[in-house]
Design a protein around this motif. Structure first.
Motif, PDB file in Angstrom:
ATOM      1  N   GLU A   1       0.782  -1.231   0.000  1.00  0.00           N
ATOM      2  CA  GLU A   1       0.000   0.000   0.000  1.00  0.00           C
ATOM      3  C   GLU A   1       0.816   1.286   0.000  1.00  0.00           C
ATOM      4  O   GLU A   1       0.259   2.369   0.109  1.00  0.00           O
ATOM      5  CB  GLU A   1      -0.952   0.005   1.188  1.00  0.00           C
ATOM      6  N   THR A   2       2.123   1.184  -0.095  1.00  0.00           N
ATOM      7  CA  THR A   2       2.976   2.373  -0.120  1.00  0.00           C
ATOM      8  C   THR A   2       4.042   2.180  -1.194  1.00  0.00           C
ATOM      9  O   THR A   2       4.201   1.084  -1.726  1.00  0.00           O
ATOM     10  CB  THR A   2       3.666   2.583   1.253  1.00  0.00           C
ATOM     11  N   PRO A   3       4.811   3.225  -1.497  1.00  0.00           N
ATOM     12  CA  PRO A   3       5.864   3.095  -2.507  1.00  0.00           C
ATOM     13  C   PRO A   3       7.118   2.380  -2.011  1.00  0.00           C
ATOM     14  O   PRO A   3       8.146   2.404  -2.670  1.00  0.00           O
ATOM     15  CB  PRO A   3       6.166   4.553  -2.882  1.00  0.00           C
ATOM     16  N   VAL A   4       7.049   1.711  -0.874  1.00  0.00           N
ATOM     17  CA  VAL A   4       8.207   1.026  -0.302  1.00  0.00           C
ATOM     18  C   VAL A   4       8.346  -0.355  -0.937  1.00  0.00           C
ATOM     19  O   VAL A   4       7.410  -1.141  -0.959  1.00  0.00           O
ATOM     20  CB  VAL A   4       8.072   0.903   1.236  1.00  0.00           C
ATOM     21  N   SER A   5       9.524  -0.663  -1.420  1.00  0.00           N
ATOM     22  CA  SER A   5       9.763  -1.956  -2.059  1.00  0.00           C
ATOM     23  C   SER A   5      10.318  -2.969  -1.064  1.00  0.00           C
ATOM     24  O   SER A   5      10.806  -2.618   0.005  1.00  0.00           O
ATOM     25  CB  SER A   5      10.752  -1.804  -3.215  1.00  0.00           C
ATOM     26  N   LYS A   6      10.273  -4.225  -1.457  1.00  0.00           N
ATOM     27  CA  LYS A   6      10.811  -5.307  -0.634  1.00  0.00           C
ATOM     28  C   LYS A   6      12.304  -5.101  -0.388  1.00  0.00           C
ATOM     29  O   LYS A   6      12.816  -5.362   0.692  1.00  0.00           O
ATOM     30  CB  LYS A   6      10.554  -6.640  -1.339  1.00  0.00           C
ATOM     31  N   THR A   7      13.014  -4.607  -1.392  1.00  0.00           N
ATOM     32  CA  THR A   7      14.454  -4.368  -1.252  1.00  0.00           C
ATOM     33  C   THR A   7      14.736  -3.307  -0.204  1.00  0.00           C
ATOM     34  O   THR A   7      15.629  -3.466   0.629  1.00  0.00           O
ATOM     35  CB  THR A   7      15.058  -3.944  -2.602  1.00  0.00           C
ATOM     36  N   LEU A   8      13.972  -2.219  -0.216  1.00  0.00           N
ATOM     37  CA  LEU A   8      14.160  -1.166   0.786  1.00  0.00           C
ATOM     38  C   LEU A   8      13.910  -1.692   2.190  1.00  0.00           C
ATOM     39  O   LEU A   8      14.614  -1.347   3.128  1.00  0.00           O
ATOM     40  CB  LEU A   8      13.236   0.013   0.501  1.00  0.00           C
ATOM     41  N   ILE A   9      12.904  -2.517   2.327  1.00  0.00           N
ATOM     42  CA  ILE A   9      12.586  -3.097   3.633  1.00  0.00           C
ATOM     43  C   ILE A   9      13.714  -4.006   4.096  1.00  0.00           C
ATOM     44  O   ILE A   9      14.163  -3.946   5.236  1.00  0.00           O
ATOM     45  CB  ILE A   9      11.242  -3.848   3.587  1.00  0.00           C
ATOM     46  N   ARG A  10      14.210  -4.845   3.207  1.00  0.00           N
ATOM     47  CA  ARG A  10      15.276  -5.777   3.554  1.00  0.00           C
ATOM     48  C   ARG A  10      16.557  -5.042   3.947  1.00  0.00           C
ATOM     49  O   ARG A  10      17.303  -5.480   4.809  1.00  0.00           O
ATOM     50  CB  ARG A  10      15.526  -6.716   2.377  1.00  0.00           C
ATOM     51  N   ASN A  11      16.814  -3.889   3.347  1.00  0.00           N
ATOM     52  CA  ASN A  11      18.025  -3.122   3.641  1.00  0.00           C
ATOM     53  C   ASN A  11      17.998  -2.479   5.024  1.00  0.00           C
ATOM     54  O   ASN A  11      19.045  -2.109   5.545  1.00  0.00           O
ATOM     55  CB  ASN A  11      18.245  -2.043   2.577  1.00  0.00           C
ATOM     56  N   ARG A  12      16.835  -2.327   5.615  1.00  0.00           N
ATOM     57  CA  ARG A  12      16.727  -1.769   6.966  1.00  0.00           C
ATOM     58  C   ARG A  12      16.594  -2.921   7.948  1.00  0.00           C
ATOM     59  O   ARG A  12      15.517  -3.307   8.338  1.00  0.00           O
ATOM     60  CB  ARG A  12      15.526  -0.833   7.084  1.00  0.00           C
ATOM     61  N   ASN A  13      17.706  -3.500   8.329  1.00  0.00           N
ATOM     62  CA  ASN A  13      17.656  -4.717   9.139  1.00  0.00           C
ATOM     63  C   ASN A  13      17.809  -4.480  10.634  1.00  0.00           C
ATOM     64  O   ASN A  13      17.799  -5.426  11.401  1.00  0.00           O
ATOM     65  CB  ASN A  13      18.690  -5.733   8.644  1.00  0.00           C
ATOM     66  N   GLU A  14      17.952  -3.237  11.083  1.00  0.00           N
ATOM     67  CA  GLU A  14      18.035  -2.999  12.515  1.00  0.00           C
ATOM     68  C   GLU A  14      16.623  -3.057  13.115  1.00  0.00           C
ATOM     69  O   GLU A  14      15.725  -2.350  12.664  1.00  0.00           O
ATOM     70  CB  GLU A  14      18.738  -1.676  12.832  1.00  0.00           C
ATOM     71  N   PRO A  15      16.416  -3.918  14.099  1.00  0.00           N
ATOM     72  CA  PRO A  15      15.065  -4.147  14.643  1.00  0.00           C
ATOM     73  C   PRO A  15      14.371  -2.891  15.150  1.00  0.00           C
ATOM     74  O   PRO A  15      13.167  -2.729  14.964  1.00  0.00           O
ATOM     75  CB  PRO A  15      15.286  -5.140  15.781  1.00  0.00           C
ATOM     76  N   GLU A  16      15.111  -1.984  15.790  1.00  0.00           N
ATOM     77  CA  GLU A  16      14.465  -0.808  16.376  1.00  0.00           C
ATOM     78  C   GLU A  16      13.874   0.132  15.321  1.00  0.00           C
ATOM     79  O   GLU A  16      13.009   0.933  15.620  1.00  0.00           O
ATOM     80  CB  GLU A  16      15.424  -0.042  17.296  1.00  0.00           C
ATOM     81  N   PHE A  17      14.323   0.032  14.069  1.00  0.00           N
ATOM     82  CA  PHE A  17      13.754   0.858  13.009  1.00  0.00           C
ATOM     83  C   PHE A  17      12.273   0.550  12.814  1.00  0.00           C
ATOM     84  O   PHE A  17      11.493   1.427  12.449  1.00  0.00           O
ATOM     85  CB  PHE A  17      14.505   0.646  11.692  1.00  0.00           C
ATOM     86  N   TRP A  18      11.883  -0.694  13.067  1.00  0.00           N
ATOM     87  CA  TRP A  18      10.515  -1.151  12.801  1.00  0.00           C
ATOM     88  C   TRP A  18       9.638  -1.190  14.045  1.00  0.00           C
ATOM     89  O   TRP A  18       8.507  -1.627  13.985  1.00  0.00           O
ATOM     90  CB  TRP A  18      10.566  -2.549  12.194  1.00  0.00           C
ATOM     91  N   ARG A  19      10.124  -0.764  15.196  1.00  0.00           N
ATOM     92  CA  ARG A  19       9.406  -0.967  16.458  1.00  0.00           C
ATOM     93  C   ARG A  19       9.098   0.327  17.206  1.00  0.00           C
ATOM     94  O   ARG A  19       9.834   1.298  17.125  1.00  0.00           O
ATOM     95  CB  ARG A  19      10.228  -1.861  17.380  1.00  0.00           C
ATOM     96  N   CYS A  20       8.019   0.264  17.963  1.00  0.00           N
ATOM     97  CA  CYS A  20       7.689   1.344  18.883  1.00  0.00           C
ATOM     98  C   CYS A  20       7.165   0.710  20.170  1.00  0.00           C
ATOM     99  O   CYS A  20       6.822  -0.468  20.207  1.00  0.00           O
ATOM    100  CB  CYS A  20       6.668   2.301  18.282  1.00  0.00           C
TER     101      CYS A  20
END
Length: 112
Positions: free
Chosen positions: A16-35
């Motif tokens: 649902e956004t312009p974010v690709s699978k590759t961009l997601i995979r490149n951000r592998n630090e867990p805290e980037f995805w958490r709150c």
């Protein structure tokens, strides 16, 4: 509950956004995805973003994350934030799924 961790629903980002699978995979630090849910979140509806320690609403944090992932962000509209976040104490189910099912937490679940 305050102190509980929510994780970004990466699958929803890809569809649902312009974010690709590759961009997601490149951000592998867990805290980037958490709150983490703040003690006063029942009044302020805010969470603490673990990547920069800032306080955000769930929709604004989802937008903030998307804007960090795309090189030239255009207007990103995250309208249904309950589908963009998963709760680690509830087998990583989305907030929407939890809201409609009225389940109780399994406090033995790991923060994955």
């Amino acid at each position: 509950m305050p102190g509980d961790t929510l994780v970004m629903n990466k699958q929803r980002l890809r569809t649902e956004t312009p974010v690709s699978k590759t961009l997601i995979r490149n951000r592998n630090e867990p805290e980037f995805w958490r709150c983490r849910i703040t003690p006063d979140s029942h009044q302020t509806h805010q969470v603490r973003y673990l990547h920069d320690d800032g306080r955000y609403g769930l929709a604004s944090l989802a937008t903030h994350i998307v804007e960090r992932l795309v090189e030239n962000p255009t207007y990103v509209n995250i309208s249904s934030q309950e589908n963009y976040w998963r709760h680690t104490a509830f087998e990583n189910r989305t907030l929407w799924n939890l809201a409609i099912s009225h389940v109780q937490p399994d406090r033995r679940s790991r923060d994955v």
